[in-house]
Structure formats: C-alpha cells, structure tokens
Design a protein around this motif. Sequence first.
Motif, mmCIF file in Angstrom:
data_model
loop_
_atom_site.group_PDB
_atom_site.id
_atom_site.type_symbol
_atom_site.label_atom_id
_atom_site.label_comp_id
_atom_site.label_asym_id
_atom_site.label_seq_id
_atom_site.Cartn_x
_atom_site.Cartn_y
_atom_site.Cartn_z
ATOM 1 N N LEU A 76 -16.614 76.914 82.701
ATOM 2 C CA LEU A 76 -15.786 77.858 81.954
ATOM 3 C C LEU A 76 -16.312 78.113 80.542
ATOM 4 O O LEU A 76 -16.272 79.253 80.059
ATOM 5 C CB LEU A 76 -14.354 77.338 81.861
ATOM 6 C CG LEU A 76 -13.481 77.508 83.105
ATOM 7 C CD1 LEU A 76 -12.189 76.719 82.960
ATOM 8 C CD2 LEU A 76 -13.177 78.983 83.358
ATOM 9 N N LEU A 77 -16.806 77.085 79.872
ATOM 10 C CA LEU A 77 -17.198 77.243 78.469
ATOM 11 C C LEU A 77 -18.298 78.287 78.286
ATOM 12 O O LEU A 77 -18.158 79.200 77.451
ATOM 13 C CB LEU A 77 -17.593 75.892 77.880
ATOM 14 C CG LEU A 77 -16.455 74.862 77.787
ATOM 15 C CD1 LEU A 77 -16.972 73.531 77.262
ATOM 16 C CD2 LEU A 77 -15.326 75.373 76.902
ATOM 17 N N PRO A 78 -19.410 78.220 79.035
ATOM 18 C CA PRO A 78 -20.409 79.290 78.864
ATOM 19 C C PRO A 78 -19.923 80.648 79.345
ATOM 20 O O PRO A 78 -20.301 81.679 78.786
ATOM 21 C CB PRO A 78 -21.604 78.794 79.693
ATOM 22 C CG PRO A 78 -21.049 77.784 80.637
ATOM 23 C CD PRO A 78 -19.894 77.162 79.933
ATOM 24 N N ALA A 92 -17.931 82.246 76.547
ATOM 25 C CA ALA A 92 -18.813 82.737 75.485
ATOM 26 C C ALA A 92 -19.477 84.052 75.888
ATOM 27 O O ALA A 92 -19.589 84.981 75.064
ATOM 28 C CB ALA A 92 -19.866 81.678 75.165
ATOM 29 N N ARG A 93 -19.896 84.161 77.135
ATOM 30 C CA ARG A 93 -20.534 85.396 77.596
ATOM 31 C C ARG A 93 -19.543 86.563 77.600
ATOM 32 O O ARG A 93 -19.865 87.679 77.195
ATOM 33 C CB ARG A 93 -21.122 85.213 78.999
ATOM 34 C CG ARG A 93 -22.301 84.284 79.073
ATOM 35 C CD ARG A 93 -23.055 84.458 80.375
ATOM 36 N NE ARG A 93 -22.221 84.304 81.564
ATOM 37 C CZ ARG A 93 -21.983 83.149 82.175
ATOM 38 N NH1 ARG A 93 -22.499 82.023 81.680
ATOM 39 N NH2 ARG A 93 -21.236 83.097 83.261
ATOM 40 N N ILE A 94 -18.335 86.296 78.072
ATOM 41 C CA ILE A 94 -17.312 87.347 78.121
ATOM 42 C C ILE A 94 -16.987 87.839 76.709
ATOM 43 O O ILE A 94 -16.907 89.051 76.461
ATOM 44 C CB ILE A 94 -16.037 86.824 78.820
ATOM 45 C CG1 ILE A 94 -16.309 86.601 80.312
ATOM 46 C CG2 ILE A 94 -14.881 87.794 78.627
ATOM 47 C CD1 ILE A 94 -15.167 85.923 81.039
ATOM 48 N N LEU A 95 -16.811 86.913 75.785
ATOM 49 C CA LEU A 95 -16.457 87.291 74.414
ATOM 50 C C LEU A 95 -17.572 88.109 73.769
ATOM 51 O O LEU A 95 -17.324 89.149 73.145
ATOM 52 C CB LEU A 95 -16.162 86.033 73.599
ATOM 53 C CG LEU A 95 -15.728 86.228 72.143
ATOM 54 C CD1 LEU A 95 -14.496 87.121 72.059
ATOM 55 C CD2 LEU A 95 -15.464 84.881 71.481
ATOM 56 N N ALA A 96 -18.812 87.670 73.941
ATOM 57 C CA ALA A 96 -19.938 88.396 73.343
ATOM 58 C C ALA A 96 -20.081 89.789 73.933
ATOM 59 O O ALA A 96 -20.367 90.761 73.217
ATOM 60 C CB ALA A 96 -21.224 87.596 73.545
ATOM 61 N N PHE A 119 -18.884 82.092 68.137
ATOM 62 C CA PHE A 119 -19.004 83.552 68.163
ATOM 63 C C PHE A 119 -19.237 84.099 66.758
ATOM 64 O O PHE A 119 -20.108 84.955 66.536
ATOM 65 C CB PHE A 119 -17.743 84.163 68.769
ATOM 66 C CG PHE A 119 -17.700 85.662 68.667
ATOM 67 C CD1 PHE A 119 -18.373 86.454 69.588
ATOM 68 C CD2 PHE A 119 -17.002 86.286 67.640
ATOM 69 C CE1 PHE A 119 -18.355 87.844 69.484
ATOM 70 C CE2 PHE A 119 -16.973 87.663 67.534
ATOM 71 C CZ PHE A 119 -17.651 88.446 68.457
ATOM 72 N N LEU A 120 -18.462 83.634 65.783
ATOM 73 C CA LEU A 120 -18.595 84.133 64.417
ATOM 74 C C LEU A 120 -19.970 83.804 63.836
ATOM 75 O O LEU A 120 -20.550 84.606 63.085
ATOM 76 C CB LEU A 120 -17.495 83.550 63.539
ATOM 77 C CG LEU A 120 -16.071 84.043 63.830
ATOM 78 C CD1 LEU A 120 -15.060 83.248 63.016
ATOM 79 C CD2 LEU A 120 -15.935 85.533 63.528
ATOM 80 N N ALA A 121 -20.495 82.634 64.186
ATOM 81 C CA ALA A 121 -21.821 82.263 63.688
ATOM 82 C C ALA A 121 -22.894 83.205 64.226
ATOM 83 O O ALA A 121 -23.879 83.498 63.534
ATOM 84 C CB ALA A 121 -22.132 80.823 64.084
ATOM 85 N N ALA A 122 -22.695 83.704 65.450
ATOM 86 C CA ALA A 122 -23.686 84.584 66.077
ATOM 87 C C ALA A 122 -23.419 86.061 65.810
ATOM 88 O O ALA A 122 -24.280 86.903 66.086
ATOM 89 C CB ALA A 122 -23.709 84.333 67.576
ATOM 90 N N HIS A 123 -22.240 86.399 65.277
ATOM 91 C CA HIS A 123 -21.855 87.804 65.086
ATOM 92 C C HIS A 123 -21.280 87.970 63.677
ATOM 93 O O HIS A 123 -20.061 88.052 63.491
ATOM 94 C CB HIS A 123 -20.818 88.230 66.139
ATOM 95 C CG HIS A 123 -21.315 88.135 67.545
ATOM 96 N ND1 HIS A 123 -21.365 86.949 68.233
ATOM 97 C CD2 HIS A 123 -21.799 89.098 68.387
ATOM 98 C CE1 HIS A 123 -21.845 87.171 69.446
ATOM 99 N NE2 HIS A 123 -22.124 88.450 69.555
ATOM 100 N N ALA A 160 -27.052 92.371 71.617
ATOM 101 C CA ALA A 160 -26.673 92.824 72.951
ATOM 102 C C ALA A 160 -26.406 91.634 73.840
ATOM 103 O O ALA A 160 -27.171 90.663 73.828
ATOM 104 C CB ALA A 160 -27.762 93.683 73.559
ATOM 105 N N ALA A 161 -25.337 91.694 74.575
ATOM 106 C CA ALA A 161 -25.086 90.673 75.576
ATOM 107 C C ALA A 161 -26.062 90.856 76.713
ATOM 108 O O ALA A 161 -26.621 91.942 76.912
ATOM 109 C CB ALA A 161 -23.657 90.790 76.081
ATOM 110 N N PRO A 162 -26.348 89.816 77.497
ATOM 111 C CA PRO A 162 -27.275 89.937 78.623
ATOM 112 C C PRO A 162 -26.843 91.046 79.565
ATOM 113 O O PRO A 162 -25.666 91.182 79.876
ATOM 114 C CB PRO A 162 -27.196 88.553 79.274
ATOM 115 C CG PRO A 162 -26.684 87.653 78.214
ATOM 116 C CD PRO A 162 -25.778 88.479 77.367
ATOM 117 N N GLU A 163 -27.786 91.855 79.994
ATOM 118 C CA GLU A 163 -27.491 92.938 80.940
ATOM 119 C C GLU A 163 -27.498 92.402 82.361
ATOM 120 O O GLU A 163 -28.151 91.449 82.667
ATOM 121 C CB GLU A 163 -28.516 94.066 80.804
ATOM 122 C CG GLU A 163 -28.516 94.689 79.403
ATOM 123 C CD GLU A 163 -27.210 95.402 79.101
ATOM 124 O OE1 GLU A 163 -26.503 95.794 80.027
ATOM 125 O OE2 GLU A 163 -26.904 95.580 77.921
#
Length: 453
Positions: free
Chosen positions: A354-356, A359-363, A394-398, A450-453
């Motif tokens: 769930l954790l990764p 993170a993917r969904i949020l990004a 998320f905030l650290a990456a965005h 960009a999130a992974p396509e």
Amino acid sequence: MVRPRFQPDRVSVTFAAILQETLDLTEEVDAVARPADAVVSDFFRARRDIPTAHRGPISVLLYALLRHHARLGWWLKRHGRPDTPRNRLLAWLMLGGGKTRDQVQALFSGAKFAPAPLTDQERALLIKLQGARVDHPTMPDDVRYECPDWAADGLHRRFGDAFASEMAAMLTPAPLDLRVNPIKADRAEMLSALRALGLPAELSPLSPYGIRVSERPALNRLPMLKTGEVEIQDEGSQMVAVVVDAKPGDRVVDFCAGAGGKTLAIAAQMKNKGHVIACDVLDGRLKRAAERFRRAGLHNIETRPLASETDRWVKRHKGGFDRVLVDAPCSGTGTWRRNPDARWRVLGPGLEALLPLQARILASAARLVKPGGRLVYATCSLLAEENEAQVAAFLAAHPAFRVVPLSEVAPEITSSAHPDYLALTPARHDTDGFFAAALQREAAAIETDAAPE
C-alpha cells in the motif's frame, strides 16, 4: 448435513436457534475473502425464512465474536482448544454472554434449530471457563485491545501513552452517522423526521451536514435513505469533504471515488453547479455509484474509469482542476469500530504494497491540480506511515505545493492530533479514524515533474 430451516409460520425463534444461525453465519464469514458486512447482507438475503425480529440479535452476536476475536483466541489457546467458530461461541457465552455452564449445555441440545449437543471436550472447556471474564490480567495489551501484529508497532508509535484509550474506543460499536443532502432536504427537517420515527437523533458536532443516531435501526425504517435525502456516512468521512471545500462552479476530481460517498458530499457542496469527475480503477464500483448520484438528484457528476493511477487521461487533463481529492486505498485501521474483521483478515494489499501505491497515486493525481488549486490527500488509517509520512515525502518531491493549515480549512476541529492536518480518532472525536491534508499548488507554473506513464 442439511439443517432444518425456520418455517415461515413460526411466531418466535428460540435463543438456541439464534445461536445455530450465528454459527452458520460465522462459518461463512470465516470461509470467504469478503468483508463481514457484505457476507451478512448476502446471508440474510438467502435466508428469508429467518424472522426479521431476530436478524438483529444474530448480527449483534456475530459482531461481538468479531470484536473479541483475539481475546477469545487467547482463552482457547490457554486451554488447548482449537480456534473454531463453535469454540469461539462457547467461550463468548461463558466469558462475555453471561451464561452458566448448565445454561450453555441446555442451549446446545441438538433439538430442532438448536446447535448439536456438546462433546466431552466442549463440556471440559466450559468447566475451565466457569467464573472467568473475557479480559484477564495476564493478557498482553495487544490481545486485550484486539490489535493485530501487523499494525501494533505503528499504532504504539502513533499513540504512545494514549494507546490503551485509543484502542479501547476502537472496540465500541460505532453510531449511525447520516449526511443530509442539501440538494433535497434541510438538516433541521431531517432531524425532526428521524425523531418522529422514535430514533435518538442529534446534530453532529463537527459536520455541518451530519446527524447522529445513537442506535442502529433497521435501515428500512428510514424512508429518507430511499429518496436520497440522506446518505449513511461517518462524520469523519464528511469532514474530509469539508476539507476539500469545493465551491459552486469548480472543476473537481475525486480520484479514488470508490462507492462515491465523498463524491456525493462534494457535489452537494457545489449545489449541483460546476463539474465533478469520479474516477476509479474499478469500473463496477463506479457504475453502482452512478445510481446513488441519480437518487441524490445530482447531475454535475461524471464517472471516469481509469486503467491505473497513471492513466493517460491524467496527462491529458494536467492542471485543469480546482480541487483534487485522493482518498487513497489504505489499511483501514481507522474503520475497525465498524469493520472489526478487518483487523484479522487483510482482504486487499498489505501495508508493504500500500505505501508505494499511495505515493504513486498522490504524485499522479497532483498533476491534475491547477495553480492556486487544492490537492487533498486522505485515508481512513491511523498509521503515520500512510498519513504524515506520505505527505512529507510528497512535499519534499513537489516544492510547488504547500500545506494549508487545518485552522484555515476546518477551524471547528480544535483537538486534532496534528496542527496542520485533519486527524480524527474514535477516542478524541467519536468518529472513525480519518486523516486529511490540504495541499495548495502555488500560483506559478505547473511543475514539470511527471508521474510514471
């Protein structure tokens, strides 16, 4: 062996018959990988010969067994007996059900509709349990508070000295919370209508749309559910929609809409003006949600199935929405009052998966937010790994996003566990456990990340 079922002309059902039907139901709950409430619904639908007046006691007994799962298992292990539905029921009747050994033996008589007679080993178990209570001084805290191993470390870290009080609150039955649909009804009128039905109803203390009923009536007693004037929704879930704070005319995405409960609340906030898109990777859930939207009289909602969290639709609509809600799939630790079986039967991905995914969904969903717009990340989890830690990463990456403090988005919450985020718990707020963080994209150029396509 096929057991005789209740006959339609029976006027009453003995407690022994209720015990047997509870055993049948418990065996079904144990046997299938589905939430207990869904199994209960199907069980009663398939057994229409069970009198309506006795379905409540069967459900109450089942949920007592589910809420005492770890403690009953501890007693059975202590006395060398296997953890089976029948042994659990016997242990509960002695430890928490107020029955004596002779009374239990009389109930398990093998008569028509009654459970089979006790074996010698079962009679020996009753002798060992005589005079005991469900809690015991030597029980470990995690057993006493029904905390599964997979969540124990995280919940101890989250609550510290408050672990016992928070977990004790999670063992109490949840009230029935209703959200009034302002498109069709007035909250004061609905409160009066519920009281006219003889129900102990009060205005919810937090949600401006909520009504709380302190007992669990048969839902067919509530005609306002069928008309779409009210929806069943925990007050904590209602407050997530308050944090979204969608305005009439906004463009909004509910990125993980599921059954559509928060979508309904958001669209009603918008007074049927603007545009709400309910997205989910499970098309079947969206189709069922669409019926709820129609019943509620909401016509500003569009459903959009996604192939994955990085569906191409997201890229095509980058920066196009005022509000985006990510009600992320999570462990559900905050819903244990309502779903006690979820402690012991993980029906979806485990925490490590769930954790990764969160993170993917949020990004990915963040790409939909326009400059000046709001991204809300929410879970029904009590674990910091799924909540504050996800937001911090998320905030650290965005860097284009900043936190909107709770005092700005929901000033009525004065005792949240975190100053910036909505953090509701059963012990503090008498709601399910909910987390929500409001994140605003600054009014500058949209990030090129960009999130992974």
